[in-house]
Each structure stands twice: as structure tokens, then as C-alpha cells.
Design a protein around this motif. Structure first.
Motif, PDB file in Angstrom:
ATOM      1  N   ASP A 113       0.934  -1.500   0.021  1.00  0.00           N
ATOM      2  CA  ASP A 113       0.048  -0.075   0.051  1.00  0.00           C
ATOM      3  C   ASP A 113       1.014   1.268   0.071  1.00  0.00           C
ATOM      4  N   VAL A 114       1.337   1.647  -1.114  1.00  0.00           N
ATOM      5  CA  VAL A 114       2.063   2.954  -1.490  1.00  0.00           C
ATOM      6  C   VAL A 114       1.457   4.007  -1.716  1.00  0.00           C
ATOM      7  N   GLY A 141       7.301   2.466  -5.994  1.00  0.00           N
ATOM      8  CA  GLY A 141       6.402   3.367  -5.544  1.00  0.00           C
ATOM      9  C   GLY A 141       6.687   4.798  -5.790  1.00  0.00           C
ATOM     10  N   PRO A 142       5.791   5.768  -5.533  1.00  0.00           N
ATOM     11  CA  PRO A 142       5.977   7.269  -5.816  1.00  0.00           C
ATOM     12  C   PRO A 142       6.738   8.040  -4.798  1.00  0.00           C
ATOM     13  N   ALA A 143       7.220   9.312  -5.150  1.00  0.00           N
ATOM     14  CA  ALA A 143       7.875  10.137  -4.283  1.00  0.00           C
ATOM     15  C   ALA A 143       6.854  11.097  -3.685  1.00  0.00           C
ATOM     16  N   PHE A 144       7.229  11.879  -2.636  1.00  0.00           N
ATOM     17  CA  PHE A 144       6.603  12.712  -1.874  1.00  0.00           C
ATOM     18  C   PHE A 144       7.056  14.063  -1.970  1.00  0.00           C
ATOM     19  N   SER A 148       8.225   6.606  -1.194  1.00  0.00           N
ATOM     20  CA  SER A 148       7.572   5.455  -0.422  1.00  0.00           C
ATOM     21  C   SER A 148       8.353   4.253  -0.125  1.00  0.00           C
ATOM     22  N   ALA A 149       9.693   4.378  -0.945  1.00  0.00           N
ATOM     23  CA  ALA A 149      10.607   3.299  -0.679  1.00  0.00           C
ATOM     24  C   ALA A 149      11.070   3.420   0.689  1.00  0.00           C
ATOM     25  N   GLU A 150      11.409   4.685   1.131  1.00  0.00           N
ATOM     26  CA  GLU A 150      11.989   4.632   2.414  1.00  0.00           C
ATOM     27  C   GLU A 150      10.793   4.398   3.484  1.00  0.00           C
ATOM     28  N   HIS A 151       9.726   4.815   3.266  1.00  0.00           N
ATOM     29  CA  HIS A 151       8.525   4.706   4.198  1.00  0.00           C
ATOM     30  C   HIS A 151       7.754   3.364   4.159  1.00  0.00           C
ATOM     31  N   VAL A 152       7.726   2.663   3.032  1.00  0.00           N
ATOM     32  CA  VAL A 152       6.844   1.636   3.088  1.00  0.00           C
ATOM     33  C   VAL A 152       7.810   0.521   2.746  1.00  0.00           C
ATOM     34  N   VAL A 153       8.498   0.447   1.407  1.00  0.00           N
ATOM     35  CA  VAL A 153       9.220  -0.722   0.892  1.00  0.00           C
ATOM     36  C   VAL A 153      10.301  -1.272   1.862  1.00  0.00           C
ATOM     37  N   LEU A 154      11.246  -0.466   2.235  1.00  0.00           N
ATOM     38  CA  LEU A 154      12.223  -0.895   3.135  1.00  0.00           C
ATOM     39  C   LEU A 154      11.914  -1.116   4.469  1.00  0.00           C
ATOM     40  N   PRO A 155      10.979  -0.670   5.172  1.00  0.00           N
ATOM     41  CA  PRO A 155      10.551  -0.954   6.249  1.00  0.00           C
ATOM     42  C   PRO A 155       9.845  -2.449   6.173  1.00  0.00           C
ATOM     43  N   PHE A 156       9.034  -2.736   5.049  1.00  0.00           N
ATOM     44  CA  PHE A 156       8.321  -3.868   4.859  1.00  0.00           C
ATOM     45  C   PHE A 156       9.502  -4.855   4.850  1.00  0.00           C
ATOM     46  N   LEU A 157      10.511  -4.680   3.896  1.00  0.00           N
ATOM     47  CA  LEU A 157      11.456  -5.865   3.780  1.00  0.00           C
ATOM     48  C   LEU A 157      12.416  -6.015   4.853  1.00  0.00           C
ATOM     49  N   ARG A 158      12.418  -5.293   5.488  1.00  0.00           N
ATOM     50  CA  ARG A 158      13.168  -5.442   7.131  1.00  0.00           C
ATOM     51  C   ARG A 158      12.367  -6.317   7.921  1.00  0.00           C
ATOM     52  N   SER A 159      10.940  -5.951   8.031  1.00  0.00           N
ATOM     53  CA  SER A 159      10.117  -6.601   8.780  1.00  0.00           C
ATOM     54  C   SER A 159      10.118  -8.281   8.481  1.00  0.00           C
ATOM     55  N   GLN A 160      10.534  -8.430   7.206  1.00  0.00           N
ATOM     56  CA  GLN A 160      10.337  -9.924   6.640  1.00  0.00           C
ATOM     57  C   GLN A 160      11.928 -10.443   7.073  1.00  0.00           C
ATOM     58  N   GLY A 212      11.787   5.504  -5.846  1.00  0.00           N
ATOM     59  CA  GLY A 212      12.331   4.872  -4.703  1.00  0.00           C
ATOM     60  C   GLY A 212      13.553   4.224  -5.308  1.00  0.00           C
ATOM     61  N   MET A 213      13.901   4.069  -6.574  1.00  0.00           N
ATOM     62  CA  MET A 213      14.748   3.183  -6.961  1.00  0.00           C
ATOM     63  C   MET A 213      16.335   3.394  -6.358  1.00  0.00           C
ATOM     64  N   ALA A 214      16.587   4.902  -6.399  1.00  0.00           N
ATOM     65  CA  ALA A 214      17.942   5.286  -5.696  1.00  0.00           C
ATOM     66  C   ALA A 214      17.827   4.804  -4.261  1.00  0.00           C
ATOM     67  N   SER A 215      16.897   4.949  -3.544  1.00  0.00           N
ATOM     68  CA  SER A 215      16.867   4.831  -2.107  1.00  0.00           C
ATOM     69  C   SER A 215      17.051   3.261  -1.910  1.00  0.00           C
ATOM     70  N   VAL A 216      16.300   2.300  -2.704  1.00  0.00           N
ATOM     71  CA  VAL A 216      16.602   0.849  -2.617  1.00  0.00           C
ATOM     72  C   VAL A 216      18.078   0.465  -2.647  1.00  0.00           C
ATOM     73  N   LEU A 217      18.413   1.067  -3.971  1.00  0.00           N
ATOM     74  CA  LEU A 217      19.793   0.609  -4.320  1.00  0.00           C
ATOM     75  C   LEU A 217      20.897   1.063  -3.144  1.00  0.00           C
ATOM     76  N   ALA A 218      20.656   2.228  -2.367  1.00  0.00           N
ATOM     77  CA  ALA A 218      21.499   2.644  -1.555  1.00  0.00           C
ATOM     78  C   ALA A 218      21.426   2.053  -0.162  1.00  0.00           C
ATOM     79  N   ALA A 219      20.391   1.402  -0.077  1.00  0.00           N
ATOM     80  CA  ALA A 219      19.873   0.583   1.141  1.00  0.00           C
ATOM     81  C   ALA A 219      20.190  -0.715   1.130  1.00  0.00           C
ATOM     82  N   LEU A 220      20.226  -1.501   0.164  1.00  0.00           N
ATOM     83  CA  LEU A 220      20.143  -2.950   0.334  1.00  0.00           C
ATOM     84  C   LEU A 220      21.170  -3.267  -0.935  1.00  0.00           C
ATOM     85  N   PRO A 221      21.705  -4.428  -0.755  1.00  0.00           N
ATOM     86  CA  PRO A 221      22.497  -5.141  -1.858  1.00  0.00           C
ATOM     87  C   PRO A 221      21.594  -5.585  -3.115  1.00  0.00           C
ATOM     88  N   VAL A 222      21.592  -5.379  -4.442  1.00  0.00           N
ATOM     89  CA  VAL A 222      20.734  -5.814  -5.342  1.00  0.00           C
ATOM     90  C   VAL A 222      21.487  -6.629  -6.330  1.00  0.00           C
TER      91      VAL A 222
END
Length: 764
Positions: free
Chosen positions: A515-516, A536-539, A545-557, A577-587
Motif C-alpha cells: 500500500d504505497v 512506489g511514488p515520491a512525496f 515510499s521506498a523509505e517509508h513503506v518498501v524498505l520497512p516492509f523488507l526489514r520486517s520480513q 524509490g529506486m535510488a533509495s533501494v539501491l543505497a539501502a540494500l545489495p541488489v
């Protein structure tokens, strides 16, 4: 006071149990509970049960009152004109400013509103009256596993609606109360005296409770090192203020009036100083707890009574709950009282176990402090895990290094600097600068510690056996040294740290549509691999939404890396959110539906014919085709087919009718169990031939709640339904999980807004 523990704990348990319910009990049931509870108060044996029922009833009454103060859902999205007073320091995150306001003479509006004001010509200040035109929404937020519960936060803050300002006109500077004037003057003085940085923002937070300038990066640094409690006015600050005022009063009495009752006078002045400081700081929960405890202890001193610290703590917890029942929902309430409870327990054990002179040597003193910090880490581990899903394993060392400087230098200098004003402002400014430089030193140290690998380690959501083991680290605190089973605490700690929610079983895969809002983010999990489809989108304001939704979800799992990142196309609601994901996790691998450079960098482009297999699950790219229909924009979207045997899922991005037609008549579409509705349910997509070819059991629409485009369109929803599909939307369902297996097909469908509902959540 003797029976306080017997009453306090059941009452708080009763109130807390209400917060776990998906909806509040009916009025008739509450009155029955009240009658039973009053009847049970007549005998000592049944008093704990009576306290449980009455605590639940008090919480029920406060919760109902707050829900009644919310903006009705029928008025959600309406525009209102009203006059409002700014009641808290605005938080500037340019180009937006966050405001907390109270409408004045505006019947029908909630008592408190949280508004966003974009690019204001003049930033509103505390106490000002403004004529506002604002679009308001009922308390609501995205609902995702591991995500922030925005609606719950608004509820416990007493905010009845949020929204954004359309027009604003300053009416008057307003009339500030004495406390508000003191706080505003302190903020202005520090802002003029010091540069704008994290150290000055923290100095404002610890001196007058104004946390509006503390940056997100600073809060993350404090959280990672377990020092957040130092950066907001807590019991430590209140205690230091009271101790300093009491000591100063006692010394003054000793010199000026040797035969006077210096103890009682010093006690009263210490309590007064604590209350004044807490009031100036904004009366946060830890400050309220400290004031209540100091008040009870002072009453005991003045009445020549020896009070048990445990009973005082219980009385303070119960009194605070009775005055403000919704405080039970605040993480600060539980952490504040639990930390003091651990300290009191350790003090009792130490008094019994340590011989006189044990702290004579500096080495033993330091070891004692380090052990104390470790005990707090273990004692608070269950709460910090449940509330924040974080293990700040550096907290003992960080607090050991920072706490002496903070307690002996920073806080005393800050308070004295604020007191020395007017003719003594030169001396006060010097002390404030020294306090500021001490905070700079502390921030440099914490920045260094937060940069250590694994600092602020994020834990997965405890499930199953891990949710039981979560409580066992407290054994190290509760059991005496040498007690059998005490070492189990460390085994449990390690178990919880390494545990992960179970992945799908062999032959199955999970699809999560997060839910983004108005955008798209899908996570696909096989037993050993993870794929993220869009971010997801930017605000406005720079976050996404990568910072607020996607990454917290991945960490919770417990997902620490991605095997593949697919960006369907370059639209901001899919790729921001692509740049945020690439900066936070190995892809391991990334691909996109548009040429590199249109989105962020990627390893390759999606192309029809690409396929791979993970854990027996087949993945195939159906579109785009090189040189075919759709090479840019929405029609360049990657179309991904995922299959467990004959049971399939189709992820479509934003493809429109030309691509749908090509896929439909190209013979590449087969019936699917789950289909992602293209382009969020727009009329430019979901053609009749496409919908008929898929014969989907479930059609999922990722769209924002009451979005301005009206997605999904009613005729599009009807078309999918007439084809036999059950239509779900993230706006109504929150995050949606589906599990497909090779043998059984679709075996699980979970809507997070329903499965994790609490009474304060909107069901629509």
C-alpha cells in the motif's frame, strides 16, 4: 500506597488489552463491565479483576471521546474555512511546513488539526491566529507490515484530522500564555545565538522541549546508538533540574538561615523547579512521570513517611493513566516506566549482593555502569523490539561515553544559560555556547558509533516461537546471579536477532502488493529468493515510499538483499524509490522497461523472451518487444508473468490498450490466478479482450485512497468483476498478500488493513 501494585498492573493491562481490539465494545457492554467492576471492588481477592475492568472502561471512554472528535468520513476531502491558533512550533521541511493548530470557534471541526503548508510566504509561529482555507481528511494512513501506523499516531496525539493549507492570512500575533512566552523566547534566543545544525536543534529539544528542528538523520543516529532518550526531555533532565535547584536551595539556607528547616524548603523548591521545567518543556510523558514520582516522594519527605520506590512508580503510572488514558498508546509511556522499573529492581538486587566498598575502585565503578547499561538493553529488549524492531547493541557503550558529559556538562549549562537572561545574558550566552559545543562533541562521537557495521540493527517482526522467546532476555535482569536458567536470556536474544518470518514453502511463492498510495510496489518471494517490482511514488519534500513503506516492509520480513529489482517504467509513481533501494540494500540484478538513463541506472532492459527459474518457480518477461508497440512511457512497462506450475500471476505496470491488444492476440496470455490491474484501473487500460483472456480469479488495483483521478474507474472494476474476478484495492485493503503453490493454486489471501485492524483504523 501499599496496594498500588495490585491495582496498577491489572488496570494498565485492562487498558492495554483494549488497544488490541479491531473495534471498541458497544456501550451496553461497557456499562455491564463497569457494573461488574464496581461489584468486584468489595473484596480484596477480586480487586485486581475489578481494576482490570475499570482500567478497560476508562480507556474505552477516552477512546470513544477521541474518535467522536475526528472529522466524519462523509466530510473527508472537503474544503473548510476557519480561524485557527498555532499551538506548537512548526516543523520546517522545505518546501513544506508542518503545523499543529486548534480551530477557534469552528463547530464541527476537531479540536486539533495537523496541516501541511506548502511554500508559505511567512512561516506561522506559536500563538498566532490565522484565517485558513484547508482541505481536510479523516485520520488515515497506508497500512503495511513493518510500516508506520500514521492513523494510530494521530489518534494518540489527539489529532482529529489532517490536511493541507490552500490559503492563509495572518490575523493577529495572538496572546501567548506565560509558559508559551518562555518557550518562544528561548527558541528565539538560541536561534539568534547559535548556527542551525544538529547540535543547536538538540539543545532546543533538551532545554525547552522544542524538537521541531531535529533532523531525520539526527533521530536515526540517536536511535541507532540507543541515545534517543537523552535528546528529549526525560526523567534524567527533570531529575537533574530538581537536584540542582534543591542543592542550591539547601546551600543557601545553610548559609543564610542555619537553624531553618532547610530539608523541607529544599524539597519544595526542588519539586517546584521540576514542575516548571516540565511545563516549559511541553510536559512530555517522561517529564510527567518524573514530576509525579518526585511529587509523591516529596510528599513522603514532608510528611516524614518512608515510601517504597516501587509503590511510587506504580502510583505515578496509574495517576498519569487516569489523567490522560490515551497515554497508554504511547511508546514513551511504557519505555519510561519500564526503564525506571528495571533500575529499581537492579538497585534492590545490588544492595543485597554487593558488599560495602565494592565501588571504591574506578574499575569497578566503570564496570558497574557498563553492566547497568547492558541490563537496560536486555530489560527493555522486548519493548524496543515490538515498538521499533531495532536492536541498538551499541547503547551500553554509547551511553557510558555520552551520559557523563551530558549529565555533568550539557544539561546543567543549558539550564543555567537559559536562567541567566536580561542583565546576566552575557554569562548565560557563554554557558549556552559551552553546552552547544559539548553537544557537538557528543554528536561527533555518536556519528562515529552509528557508522559501525550493524549499528542500530533492524530486527525482523517476531512471529511464532520468536514472539515467545522475545521476553526471555528479561531473565538476565529478573533472576539473581548464578540462578539456573539465567543464561537462557542470551540464547533467546540471539534466537530473536537471527529469526525471520518463514518464507513460502517449496513449490510456492508469495506476492505482496504494498500500500504505497498512488503508485506501485510489489514484492515476490520464493523459498530462497526475493524480487521487487517497482518502488512506489515520491512525496513533496524529498522523501519517497521506498523509505517509508518498501524498505520497512523488507526489514520486517528479514530480507537483507534483493535478488532482482525490476522497474516497470520511468513514471515517478513507479520508479521514484529506486535510488533509495539501491543505497539501502545489495541488489544482485536490476532491469527496467525503459532505456537506461530514462530511469536510474540498471543492469539491463526488460525484453520479451527473457526468463529464469528460482526454486521451481518460473519467471518470464512478456513485454516490451524490441521494435514493437510501446517503447517509451506507460507502454514501455515491463510485463512479468510468474508461474508455479499452471498457477500464474501477471504484473503489468502501466501498459495501455495497444500493448494489451498485442498480448491478447499474440497468444501469450493464459488464465491467471492473480492479475495486477494495469495503470491503477484507468480507462486507458483493461480492455475487454485483455480481461477476458486472463480470466483472473483476483484482480488487484494499486491506487491511492480517494485519488484525484478517481482510480479505479467504476466501469473498469465492473469489467473485471463480470469476467469472474474478485477486485481488491490497496486503498481499501492495505497491503495484500497472495500465496500460490504448484499443487494447490491460490492458498492464501490476506488483506493487512483487515487482519491487523485496530479500533482507531478506518475500514473504508
Amino acid at each position: 500506597m501499599r496496594n498500588m501494585l495490585r491495582i496498577c498492573l491489572p488496570a494498565l493491562a485492562g487498558a492495554a488489552s483494549l488497544s488490541l481490539l479491531p473495534q471498541l465494545p458497544p456501550t451496553a457492554g461497557a456499562w455491564v463491565a463497569a457494573a461488574i467492576g464496581l461489584g468486584l471492588t468489595t473484596t480484596r481477592r477480586t480487586q485486581p479483576l475489578a481494576a482490570w475492568l475499570l482500567g478497560l472502561l476508562l480507556m474505552w471512554s477516552a477512546a470513544n471521546q477521541q474518535l467522536a472528535d475526528q472529522l466524519p468520513s462523509a466530510q473527508d476531502g472537503n474544503t473548510f474555512k476557519f480561524i485557527a491558533e498555532v499551538i506548537e512550533f512548526p516543523r520546517e521541511e522545505w518546501p513544506q511546513v508542518r503545523l499543529l493548530v486548534a480551530p477557534v470557534e469552528a463547530p464541527g471541526l476537531p479540536e486539533r488539526l495537523r496541516l501541511t503548508y506548502f511554500e508559505p510566504d511567512r512561516v506561522p509561529q506559536v500563538g498566532e491566529l490565522w484565517a485558513l482555507t484547508a482541505r481536510l481528511r479523516s485520520p488515515r494512513g497506508n497500512r503495511n507490515p513493518g510500516g508506520f501506523d500514521y492513523a494510530g499516531w494521530l489518534h494518540r496525539q489527539g489529532v482529529g484530522a489532517s490536511g493541507y493549507v490552500l490559503t492563509a492570512e495572518l490575523l493577529t500575533l495572538g496572546s501567548l500564555s506565560f509558559v508559551q512566552r518562555l518557550r518562544a523566547h528561548a527558541v528565539q534566543r538560541l536561534s539568534r545565538l547559535l548556527p542551525e545544525d544538529d547540535a543547536s536543534a538538540t539543545l532546543l529539544a533538551i532545554s525547552v522541549g522544542a524538537r521541531h528542528q531535529v533532523s531525520r538523520a539526527a533521530w536515526n543516529r540517536y536511535a541507532a546508538t540507543g541515545t534517543s532518550h537523552l535528546m528529549a526531555i526525560s526523567g534524567l533532565h527533570i531529575g537533574l533540574a530538581a537536584a540542582g535547584a534543591g542543592l542550591l536551595a539547601w546551600l543557601s539556607m545553610a548559609f543564610c538561615q542555619p537553624r531553618g528547616n532547610s530539608r523541607d524548603t529544599a524539597t519544595a523548591i526542588a519539586l517546584l523547579a521540576a514542575v516548571v521545567y516540565a511545563a516549559i518543556s511541553g510536559f512530555a510523558v517522561p517529564a510527567q512521570r518524573a514530576c509525579l514520582m518526585l511529587g509523591l516522594l516529596a510528599a513522603g519527605v514532608l510528611r516524614r513517611q518512608v515510601l517504597s520506590p516501587q509503590e511510587v512508580l506504580a502510583a505515578a503510572a496509574l495517576l498519569l493513566f487516569m489523567v490522560e488514558p490515551l497515554v497508554i498508546l504511547s511508546p514513551g509511556y511504557w519505555l519510561s516506566f519500564m526503564a525506571v522499573a528495571v533500575l529499581l529492581w537492579l538497585a534492590r538486587e545490588r544492595q543485597a549482593a554487593v558488599a560495602p566498598g565494592a565501588f571504591a575502585h574506578a574499575r569497578r565503578w566503570l564496570m558497574s555502569l557498563l553492566q547497568l547499561q547492558a541490563m537496560l538493553l536486555l530489560g527493555l529488549f522486548p519493548l524496543t523490539t515490538l515498538l521499533f524492531e531495532r536492536l541498538a547493541w551499541l547503547a551500553p557503550a554509547a551511553n557510558l561515553l555520552v551520559l557523563p558529559v551530558f549529565s555533568i556538562v550539557t544539561v546543567p549549562l543549558a539550564l543555567l544559560g537559559l536562567l541567566l537572561d536580561g542583565p546576566l545574558a552575557v554569562a548565560g550566552d557563554l554557558m549556552l555556547r559551552l553546552a552547544y559545543h559539548s553537544l557537538q562533541l557528543i554528536n561527533h562521537l555518536l556519528t562515529w558509533l552509528a557508522g559501525w557495521p550493524g549499528a542500530g540493527y533492524r530486527l525482523a517482526t517476531p512471529t511464532g516461537f520468536a514472539s515467545i522467546m522475545l521476553w526471555l532476555p528479561m531473565l538476565w535482569v529478573l533472576l539473581p546471579r548464578g540462578a539456573p536458567g539465567r543464561g537462557l536470556a542470551w540464547v533467546a536474544l540471539v534466537f530473536v536477532v537471527v529469526s525471520r518470518p518463514p518464507p513460502p514453502p517449496p513449490g510456492c511463492f508469495d506476492l505482496y502488493t504494498l500500500d504505497v498510495g498512488q503508485g506501485l510496489a510489489n514484492v515476490v518471494r520464493t523459498p530462497t529468493r526475493t524480487l521487487l517490482f517497482d518502488t512506489g511514488p515520491a512525496f513533496r519534500g524529498g522523501s519517497n515510499s521506498a523509505e517509508h513503506v518498501v524498505l520497512p516492509f523488507l526489514r520486517s520480513q528479514g530480507i537483507r538483499q534483493l535478488d532482482m529489482l525490476v522497474i516497470s517504467h520511468a513514471d515517478q509513481d513507479h520508479a521514484s524509490g529506486m535510488a533509495s533501494v539501491l543505497a539501502a540494500l545489495p541488489v544482485a540484478t536490476s532491469m527496467t522497461g525503459e532505456p537506461p538513463g530514462v530511469t536510474a541506472s540498471s543492469d539491463r532492459q526488460c525484453a520479451a523472451g527473457q526468463h529464469w527459474r528460482w526454486d521451481g518457480i518460473d519467471f518470464a518477461i512478456l513485454h516490451p518487444e524490441r521494435g514493437g508497440v510501446g517503447t517509451d512511457g506507460n507502454n514501455a512497462s515491463c510485463v512479468l508473468l510468474i508461474a508455479a506450475g499452471k498457477h500464474r500471476v501477471l504484473l503489468t505496470g502501466d501498459i495501455e490498450r495497444p500493448v494489451e491488444t498485442r498480448l491478447s492476440y499474440g497468444g501469450r496470455l493464459r488464465p491467471v490466478a492473480v492479475a495486477l490491474v494495469p495503470h491503477h484501473g484507468s480507462r486507458t487500460s483493461s480492455s475487454s479482450s485483455f480481461v477476458a483472456a486472463l480470466q483472473a480469479e483476483v484482480a488487484v488495483v494499486s491506487a491511492g485512497y480517494r485519488n484525484r483521478w478517481g482510480f479505479p474507474k467504476d466501469d473498469v472494476v465492473t469489467r473485471w468483476q463480470q469476467a469472474g474476478a474478485k477486485v481488491l484495492t490497496t486503498a481499501a485493503s492495505g497491503a495484500i498478500q497472495h500465496r500460490l503453490c504448484r499443487e494447490q493454486g491460490l492458498v492464501l489471501e490476506l488483506e493487512y488493513r483487515k487482519s491487523a485492524a485496530r479500533y482507531w483504523h478506518d475500514r473504508g
